[in-house]
Design a protein around this motif. Structure first.
Motif, PDB file in Angstrom:
ATOM      1  N   GLU A 123      49.307  34.106  79.269  1.00  0.00           N
ATOM      2  CA  GLU A 123      50.108  33.195  80.119  1.00  0.00           C
ATOM      3  C   GLU A 123      51.576  33.225  79.692  1.00  0.00           C
ATOM      4  O   GLU A 123      52.480  33.322  80.541  1.00  0.00           O
ATOM      5  CB  GLU A 123      49.588  31.761  80.000  1.00  0.00           C
ATOM      6  N   ALA A 124      51.813  33.159  78.368  1.00  0.00           N
ATOM      7  CA  ALA A 124      53.191  33.160  77.862  1.00  0.00           C
ATOM      8  C   ALA A 124      53.891  34.479  78.223  1.00  0.00           C
ATOM      9  O   ALA A 124      55.067  34.504  78.598  1.00  0.00           O
ATOM     10  CB  ALA A 124      53.181  32.952  76.349  1.00  0.00           C
ATOM     11  N   LYS A 125      53.122  35.569  78.126  1.00  0.00           N
ATOM     12  CA  LYS A 125      53.692  36.882  78.431  1.00  0.00           C
ATOM     13  C   LYS A 125      54.060  36.979  79.913  1.00  0.00           C
ATOM     14  O   LYS A 125      55.147  37.444  80.277  1.00  0.00           O
ATOM     15  CB  LYS A 125      52.663  37.957  78.071  1.00  0.00           C
ATOM     16  N   ALA A 133      54.754  34.600  81.838  1.00  0.00           N
ATOM     17  CA  ALA A 133      55.889  33.710  82.116  1.00  0.00           C
ATOM     18  C   ALA A 133      57.157  34.186  81.404  1.00  0.00           C
ATOM     19  O   ALA A 133      58.182  33.505  81.433  1.00  0.00           O
ATOM     20  CB  ALA A 133      55.541  32.284  81.689  1.00  0.00           C
ATOM     21  N   LYS A 134      57.063  35.332  80.720  1.00  0.00           N
ATOM     22  CA  LYS A 134      58.172  35.892  79.946  1.00  0.00           C
ATOM     23  C   LYS A 134      58.720  34.911  78.900  1.00  0.00           C
ATOM     24  O   LYS A 134      59.915  34.910  78.597  1.00  0.00           O
ATOM     25  CB  LYS A 134      59.307  36.368  80.878  1.00  0.00           C
ATOM     26  N   ASP A 135      57.804  34.062  78.378  1.00  0.00           N
ATOM     27  CA  ASP A 135      58.201  33.106  77.331  1.00  0.00           C
ATOM     28  C   ASP A 135      58.005  33.808  75.982  1.00  0.00           C
ATOM     29  O   ASP A 135      57.010  33.589  75.287  1.00  0.00           O
ATOM     30  CB  ASP A 135      57.337  31.836  77.441  1.00  0.00           C
ATOM     31  N   TYR A 136      58.985  34.686  75.621  1.00  0.00           N
ATOM     32  CA  TYR A 136      58.770  35.555  74.457  1.00  0.00           C
ATOM     33  C   TYR A 136      58.748  34.784  73.135  1.00  0.00           C
ATOM     34  O   TYR A 136      58.114  35.211  72.183  1.00  0.00           O
ATOM     35  CB  TYR A 136      59.798  36.690  74.452  1.00  0.00           C
ATOM     36  N   ALA A 137      59.443  33.649  73.111  1.00  0.00           N
ATOM     37  CA  ALA A 137      59.408  32.836  71.886  1.00  0.00           C
ATOM     38  C   ALA A 137      57.956  32.404  71.613  1.00  0.00           C
ATOM     39  O   ALA A 137      57.448  32.505  70.486  1.00  0.00           O
ATOM     40  CB  ALA A 137      60.296  31.610  72.040  1.00  0.00           C
ATOM     41  N   LYS A 138      57.269  31.952  72.680  1.00  0.00           N
ATOM     42  CA  LYS A 138      55.876  31.509  72.523  1.00  0.00           C
ATOM     43  C   LYS A 138      54.974  32.701  72.188  1.00  0.00           C
ATOM     44  O   LYS A 138      54.056  32.582  71.353  1.00  0.00           O
ATOM     45  CB  LYS A 138      55.401  30.797  73.792  1.00  0.00           C
ATOM     46  N   VAL A 139      55.238  33.850  72.820  1.00  0.00           N
ATOM     47  CA  VAL A 139      54.466  35.064  72.536  1.00  0.00           C
ATOM     48  C   VAL A 139      54.530  35.367  71.034  1.00  0.00           C
ATOM     49  O   VAL A 139      53.508  35.614  70.390  1.00  0.00           O
ATOM     50  CB  VAL A 139      55.022  36.265  73.361  1.00  0.00           C
ATOM     51  N   TYR A 170      48.266  33.528  75.155  1.00  0.00           N
ATOM     52  CA  TYR A 170      49.181  34.637  74.901  1.00  0.00           C
ATOM     53  C   TYR A 170      49.526  35.340  76.221  1.00  0.00           C
ATOM     54  O   TYR A 170      50.690  35.596  76.526  1.00  0.00           O
ATOM     55  CB  TYR A 170      48.521  35.615  73.922  1.00  0.00           C
TER      56      TYR A 170
END
Length: 501
Positions: A463-465, A467-473, A461
């Motif tokens: 890491e995704a945040k 990386a600004k990968d909000y879909a994954k978040v 969570y």
């Protein structure tokens, strides 16, 4: 209803085809523990073996009534008729009411056998709850001329019983003259008995004996062997199908039980088939409380015994107990437990492999499946052959591994599944599942630690945040919410809480 099951009968010294007295009903009695201290691993073998026996009998279509007693009075220290009642002694040492001691260890025993995968018995009678039945049995024995009273104690008259041609010693194959010769040295405290072979049916209690009941012969308590005869008769009738226990109970305990049932108004051997499981050894010596070389069930589960380098889970312990035939001794060691863990996990992985046995898209089964079917059906049938041959769980497990090897080869190369029919595959998979889970009673033990997995999910969570990968978040948040976990973003970092919705 005919089944190919055969069982070794200690009474006849041979394997016999199992035919219940009143099919489809089967009455099974297992001598349970004396609850004066915590059970050791050796004490778990009987419950596990008899659990598999009753599960298999039910699988074969029988209606089983399984009785496993609890001895909470009458078992004296020397296993003979001397010394103090084991429970009274422990109660006095710990300044407790005896029933407190019995209750504490009975509860612990039940918890342990339950996590070992044993289904609860149909009836779990306690000796202390069946005093009237025991008194009645003694009165029958006296009436029939096989019991006598001295100073408020009652003894079974073995010479009178043998003079009547009843054969004391027939179960253990012991000759009475030899038993007599062996007991000459050991006459201390036996003045009341007419013969050193005689055993107590009722013991007079002195004032310090904490557990005592009124009887026609005064205040006292029942003999250890008597309880099982009385409880078996009450719940399974004058003759049951199977009576079992450890090899160390064959003499004197079971020998005396047969004498009591023969000497009572029942006049039977109490059970038709007498089954005895072998002992567990530690470095080759029998595990026992008296030798002090025992591993308690808790120590096995917690890894707190010097013999073991680590803890072993209940299902690994169950697998360990079943990978030997019940009539063979088994030696417990770290190596043996590690091998059992490996074997157990292999069987569990097998359950997961079954899910993968599907034909690849667009492939058709071969019309001629005969050779592959024949081979698979033979591997399947082999799994039952061991069980039918005197409940040989070791052979059954070996056959399951052979069947699993076949499943693994299908899973590794799914196109080979075209060679085998749907019916044969379903049959084999069902047999594997049924034997592993329902007959051997091996259930999957979740190995993963939820806290660790949660930590792992939160690190993804973060890491995704980052990386600004909000879909994954959002995906991770939603997935954790499904599990009742809410992710909290705080100044200090990421934390979690239980969802309160």
């Amino acid at each position: 209803m005919h089944h190919p099951l055969s069982l070794y009968n200690t009474l006849t010294r041979k394997k016999e085809s199992f035919e219940p007295l009143h099919a489809p009903f089967v009455g099974v009695y297992l001598c349970g523990p004396t609850v004066y201290s915590e059970a050791h691993v050796g004490n778990a073998r009987g419950p596990v073996v008899f659990d598999v026996l009753t599960r298999y009998l039910r699988y074969l279509g029988y209606t089983v009534r399984y009785v496993r007693n609890i001895t909470d009075v009458g078992h004296l220290e020397s296993d003979a008729d001397e010394g103090e009642d084991k429970i009274s002694k422990m109660a006095r040492a710990r300044q407790l009411e005896p029933m407190q001691v019995a209750e504490q260890f009975a509860n612990l025993y039940q918890r342990h056998v339950e996590v070992l995968g044993c289904l609860p018995p149909d009836i779990q009678p306690r000796a202390s709850g069946h005093i009237t039945e025991q008194i009645e049995l003694i009165q029958e024995i006296i009436t029939n001329g096989f019991g006598y009273e001295v100073n408020g104690s009652v003894y079974f008259d073995v010479p009178a019983y043998n003079a009547a041609g009843r054969g004391y010693g027939k179960l253990s194959n012991r000759v009475v003259d030899e038993l007599l010769a062996g007991s000459r040295d050991n006459l201390a405290g036996q003045e009341e008995k007419r013969s050193p072979l005689d055993f107590a049916l009722w013991k007079k209690a002195d004032a310090r004996h904490l557990m005592q009941w009124p009887s026609p012969w005064g205040q006292g308590f029942p003999g250890w062997h008597l309880e099982c005869s009385a409880m078996s008769r009450k719940y399974l009738g004058q003759m049951s199908d199977i009576h079992g226990g450890g090899l160390d109970l064959m003499f004197p305990h079971h020998e005396c039980e047969i004498a009591q049932s023969q000497g009572s108004h029942s006049h039977t051997d109490e059970a038709r088939v007498w089954m005895h499981h072998n002992m567990i050894t530690v470095n080759g010596a029998k595990m026992s409380k008296s030798l002090g070389n025992f591993i308690t069930i808790s120590e096995l589960f917690e890894g707190t015994n010097a013999t073991l380098s680590q803890a072993y889970s209940p299902m690994v312990a169950r697998f360990f107990l079943l990978q030997a035939h019940y009539r063979s001794p088994i030696d417990i060691s770290d190596e043996a437990m590690q091998a059992a863990r490996k074997g157990y996990r292999k069987l569990m992985n097998g359950l997961r492999v079954l899910e993968k046995l599907v034909l690849p898209e667009g492939t058709e089964r071969a019309a001629d499946t005969a050779p592959a079917d024949t081979e698979l059906r033979k591997l399947t049938q082999d799994c039952f052959t061991g069980l039918n041959d005197d409940l040989n769980t070791a052979r059954c497990i070996a056959s399951l591994f052979n069947l699993l090897r076949k499943f693994n080869s299908y899973a590794a190369n799914p196109t080979t599944l075209v060679q085998v029919s749907e019916a044969a595959l379903t049959e084999a998979a069902t047999a594997y599942r049924t034997l592993v889970q329902d007959v051997l009673g091996l259930q999957d033990e979740p190995r993963a630690n939820a806290q660790d997995l949660l930590g792992l999910a939160l690190s993804f969570y973060q890491e995704a945040k980052a990386a600004k990968d909000y879909a994954k978040v959002d995906v991770i948040r939603a997935a954790l919410k499904e599990q009742g976990i809410v992710v909290k973003d705080t100044k200090a970092g990421v934390d979690w809480a239980y969802s309160e919705e």
